[in-house]
Design an enzyme around this catalytic site. Structure first.
Site, PDB file in Angstrom:
ATOM      1  N   THR A   1     103.009 -23.805  18.538  1.00 39.48           N
ATOM      2  CA  THR A   1     103.987 -24.532  18.559  1.00 39.48           C
ATOM      3  C   THR A   1     105.297 -23.418  18.488  1.00 39.48           C
ATOM      4  O   THR A   1     105.011 -22.506  18.029  1.00 39.48           O
ATOM      5  CB  THR A   1     103.981 -25.315  17.041  1.00 39.48           C
ATOM      6  OG1 THR A   1     105.488 -25.769  16.630  1.00 39.48           O
ATOM      7  CG2 THR A   1     103.705 -24.516  16.127  1.00 39.48           C
TER       8      THR A   1
ATOM      9  N   CYS B   1     109.437 -26.709  23.599  1.00 38.54           N
ATOM     10  CA  CYS B   1     108.506 -27.281  22.720  1.00 38.54           C
ATOM     11  C   CYS B   1     107.482 -27.480  23.492  1.00 38.54           C
ATOM     12  O   CYS B   1     107.212 -27.673  24.480  1.00 38.54           O
ATOM     13  CB  CYS B   1     109.254 -28.812  22.378  1.00 38.54           C
ATOM     14  SG  CYS B   1     108.303 -29.729  21.495  1.00 38.54           S
TER      15      CYS B   1
END
Length: 229
Positions: free
Chosen positions: A83, A196
């Site tokens: 992430t 992202c």
């Protein structure tokens, strides 16, 4: 081959991409029936998302420290946090485990500099685009960052949480993202970071003439390079 430790589930939509890319890279490098040695600790993203929007980064750090320690105990040789946003607490995780930690922004900066990119646009969650932890990490490598304007940041953030993390890919959202990419290029970005890990589910390099740097692909590839070194 070293064992790659993954902290995933943020969201699982992108974690499965990590799993696929890492195994494909190992097979490409070693051939035959080779696959990656992996340990995965996957968290419940609903808990993570709630704490993110509450701003409770201390609680988030504790969750991910526990995950990192479980990955280490399971025999991993290096640690990959799957992430971008949660690299806000990367330093706390690094202090709590003894494994080498492959920071996603460092990996991305290496890919940018290899291509001669010194000014780059950044797409991601509001946390990644607006807070210092990610932009400053890139700047430490000599990479300058251009972020979307306020309305564009709101759009990019909403699509991530309301659509991509739920496995929803809409053509109209793809078109909107590509408009943001084009505007970043007009403002001087030589390329755009898909900052992202879900954004690569929505837009790819084939969609635009602007160079895109998918952090999921970059992170996974460099993890394999370390594992096979």
């Amino acid at each position: 081959m070293k064992t790659i430790g993954l902290i995933g589930g943020m969201s699982w939509e992108s974690t499965q991409t990590y799993y696929r890319l890492i195994n494909q890279k190992v097979r490409a490098e070693l051939g035959g029936l080779h696959s990656a040695k992996l340990v995965l600790h996957s968290v419940d993203f609903a808990e993570i998302e709630a704490l993110q929007h509450q701003g409770d980064w201390a609680a988030l750090a504790e969750i991910l420290i526990s995950a990192g320690q479980s990955v280490e105990a399971a025999g991993a040789d290096l640690l990959v946090l799957c992430t971008n946003t949660m690299h806000k607490v990367a330093a706390q995780i690094e202090q709590a485990v003894s494994l080498p930690f492959l920071h996603i922004a460092d990996a991305t900066a290496r890919a940018l500099l290899k291509d001669g990119i010194t000014t780059v646009g950044l797409l991601g969650t509001r946390f990644t685009m607006e807070q210092a932890f990610y932009v400053e990490r890139l700047q430490q490598h000599g990479v300058q960052v251009v972020v979307p304007d306020e309305s564009q940041r709101a759009l990019v953030h909403a699509v991530i949480y309301d659509e991509l993390c739920r496995g929803v890919v809409k053509p109209e959202s793809r078109a909107a993202y590509l408009e943001v990419v084009a505007s970043l290029a007009e403002r001087g970005a030589q390329g755009v970071i898909l900052g992202c890990t879900e954004i690569g589910l929505l837009i790819q390099s084939s969609d635009t003439e602007v160079r895109l740097y998918d952090t999921t692909e970059i992170h996974a590839e460099q993890a394999v390079e370390v594992a096979l070194a």
